[in-house]
Scaffold this active site. Structure first.
Site, PDB file in Angstrom:
ATOM      1  N   ASP A  35      -8.957   1.748 -35.442  1.00 16.49           N
ATOM      2  CA  ASP A  35      -9.188   3.039 -34.787  1.00 16.49           C
ATOM      3  C   ASP A  35      -7.880   3.610 -34.239  1.00 16.49           C
ATOM      4  O   ASP A  35      -6.962   2.867 -33.899  1.00 16.49           O
ATOM      5  CB  ASP A  35     -10.221   2.848 -33.662  1.00 16.49           C
ATOM      6  CG  ASP A  35     -10.842   4.157 -33.224  1.00 16.49           C
ATOM      7  OD1 ASP A  35     -10.710   5.164 -33.958  1.00 16.49           O
ATOM      8  OD2 ASP A  35     -11.458   4.195 -32.141  1.00 16.49           O
ATOM      9  N   ASN A  83     -19.187   8.598 -40.004  1.00 20.48           N
ATOM     10  CA  ASN A  83     -17.948   9.367 -40.189  1.00 20.48           C
ATOM     11  C   ASN A  83     -18.120  10.593 -41.092  1.00 20.48           C
ATOM     12  O   ASN A  83     -17.227  11.454 -41.145  1.00 20.48           O
ATOM     13  CB  ASN A  83     -16.808   8.478 -40.708  1.00 20.48           C
ATOM     14  CG  ASN A  83     -16.240   7.526 -39.666  1.00 20.48           C
ATOM     15  OD1 ASN A  83     -15.834   6.409 -39.971  1.00 20.48           O
ATOM     16  ND2 ASN A  83     -16.201   7.945 -38.413  1.00 20.48           N
TER      17      ASN A  83
HETATM   18  C1  IPE Z   1     -15.139   3.436 -35.931  1.00 20.93           C
HETATM   19  O1  IPE Z   1     -14.273   4.380 -35.428  1.00 20.93           O
HETATM   20  C2  IPE Z   1     -15.209   3.536 -37.416  1.00 20.93           C
HETATM   21  C3  IPE Z   1     -14.020   3.130 -38.150  1.00 20.93           C
HETATM   22  C4  IPE Z   1     -12.942   2.599 -37.635  1.00 20.93           C
HETATM   23  C5  IPE Z   1     -14.088   3.319 -39.573  1.00 20.93           C
HETATM   24  P1  IPE Z   1     -14.770   5.801 -34.914  1.00 20.93           P
HETATM   25  O2  IPE Z   1     -13.561   6.522 -34.445  1.00 20.93           O
HETATM   26  O3  IPE Z   1     -15.596   6.457 -35.928  1.00 20.93           O
HETATM   27  O4  IPE Z   1     -15.712   5.385 -33.692  1.00 20.93           O
HETATM   28  P2  IPE Z   1     -16.142   6.203 -32.400  1.00 20.93           P
HETATM   29  O5  IPE Z   1     -16.623   7.547 -32.866  1.00 20.93           O
HETATM   30  O6  IPE Z   1     -14.931   6.322 -31.551  1.00 20.93           O
HETATM   31  O7  IPE Z   1     -17.197   5.379 -31.760  1.00 20.93           O
HETATM   32  C1  IPE Z   2      -9.935   5.468 -37.439  1.00 22.17           C
HETATM   33  O1  IPE Z   2      -9.152   6.439 -36.827  1.00 22.17           O
HETATM   34  C2  IPE Z   2     -10.184   5.735 -38.893  1.00 22.17           C
HETATM   35  C3  IPE Z   2     -11.549   6.196 -39.193  1.00 22.17           C
HETATM   36  C4  IPE Z   2     -12.529   6.244 -38.347  1.00 22.17           C
HETATM   37  C5  IPE Z   2     -11.794   6.622 -40.543  1.00 22.17           C
HETATM   38  P1  IPE Z   2      -9.792   7.757 -36.224  1.00 22.17           P
HETATM   39  O2  IPE Z   2      -9.759   8.828 -37.255  1.00 22.17           O
HETATM   40  O3  IPE Z   2     -11.123   7.489 -35.634  1.00 22.17           O
HETATM   41  O4  IPE Z   2      -8.738   8.093 -35.098  1.00 22.17           O
HETATM   42  P2  IPE Z   2      -9.047   8.638 -33.643  1.00 22.17           P
HETATM   43  O5  IPE Z   2     -10.016   7.701 -33.020  1.00 22.17           O
HETATM   44  O6  IPE Z   2      -9.605  10.016 -33.805  1.00 22.17           O
HETATM   45  O7  IPE Z   2      -7.710   8.636 -32.966  1.00 22.17           O
HETATM   46 MG    MG Z   3     -11.758   6.943 -33.799  1.00 20.78          MG
END
Ligand code: IPE
Ligand code: IPE
Ligand code: MG
Length: 266
Positions: A35, A83
């Site tokens: 993340d 997502n």
């Molecule tokens: C979790 O991250 C999913 C992945 C790393 C693929 P998210 O960024 O989607 O999770 P939330 O929304 O912060 O819970």
């Molecule tokens: C994790 O990074 C990757 C996916 C969830 C695909 P994020 O895209 O959630 O990054 P933040 O949490 O918005 O910084």
């Molecule tokens: Mg995230």
């Protein structure tokens, strides 16, 4: 929580610092909630997708290092069933990433003897993503080293629903009843069921970016996992931080509901 202190230009663990030991137990299965890509990019005034691209480089680094340390399964949360809520442009980019990643990295993975597996609802991925996934699995299928398991369009609640349906089907087909359902049967029908039983549940779960939540990842499998959180954003995660997270694991006292001293359990 492992936090970055800019004054010291160093990551410091609030629980105390631990030394990583090559001899100490290395978790056989590590799962990672990767993340913080978006925030990494935003901090640099770049579009969010630049963070995903950089995150792909971290995947390469961590895969090679985990394999070198003797990890047997590395499960990486790449795209959740939730997502899809993101803007189309970002989703499209994330669906192109496996194509670029596998095309560029599979030859190296073959050399490293790493086998690729993808768990998730693959049938809902765009055709080009499905093709890239199928190719990567095929090209690495004879490798006998670490399993690099991507969770792609994966969600744990959906996974549990699917498993319950399959278990129900199995009960019907064998003419049995509810009494034949046990933990082993459910575990086998989860998406980690392709792994040998002793490797299905991660021993260590890492989440980057400072968020301390599970976000619908491996809910059944992490019943007794050690959890490790760091505020490092995924593109900033590296070999050293992986070793620190393993060092933390090596210093945990895993009791599984029993007492610390195994003799006291008798
Ligand atoms: C979790 O991250 C999913 C992945 C790393 C693929 P998210 O960024 O989607 O999770 P939330 O929304 O912060 O819970
Ligand atoms: C994790 O990074 C990757 C996916 C969830 C695909 P994020 O895209 O959630 O990054 P933040 O949490 O918005 O910084
Ligand atoms: Mg995230």
């Amino acid at each position: 929580m492992l936090r970055f202190f800019p004054q010291k230009n160093k990551y410091i663990q609030e629980e105390g610092e631990f030394e990583f030991s090559q001899e100490g137990p290395v978790p056989k299965h590590i799962a990672v909630i990767m993340d913080g890509n978006g925030r990494w990019a935003q901090n640099r005034r770049l579009p969010r997708v630049a963070g995903h691209k950089e995150g792909m480089e971290t995947v390469k680094k961590i895969t090679k290092h985990a394999s070198k340390l003797g990890v047997k399964v590395l499960t990486l949360y790449a795209f959740s069933t939730e997502n899809w809520k993101r803007p189309t442009e970002e989703v499209d980019f994330l669906m192109q990433l496996p194509v670029d990643f596998f095309d560029a990295f599979v030859p190296e993975l073959v050399k490293e003897n790493v086998r690729i597996h993808v768990m998730g609802y693959k049938e809902f991925l765009p055709a080009h993503t499905q093709d890239a996934v199928a190719r990567a699995i095929e090209q690495t299928k004879d490798n006998t080293g670490m399993v690099l398991n991507f969770a792609l369009n994966y969600g744990s609640r959906a996974e549990i629903v699917s498993a319950v349906k399959e278990v129900y089907q199995e009960v019907l087909e064998t003419g049995g009843d509810g009494d034949m359902i046990d933990e082993a049967m459910i575990s086998k029908h989860l998406m980690t069921g392709f792994l040998p039983e002793e490797l299905r549940d991660p021993e260590l779960l890492i989440r980057t970016s400072g968020e301390e939540r599970i976000s619908n990842f491996l809910l059944w499998q992490i019943a007794y996992s050690e959890l490790f959180f760091t505020d490092a954003l995924w593109p900033d995660f590296n070999e050293e931080l992986l070793e620190i997270s393993i060092a933390s694991f090596q210093n945990r006292d895993r009791r599984f509901g029993g007492l610390k001293n195994k003799e006291e359990n008798k």
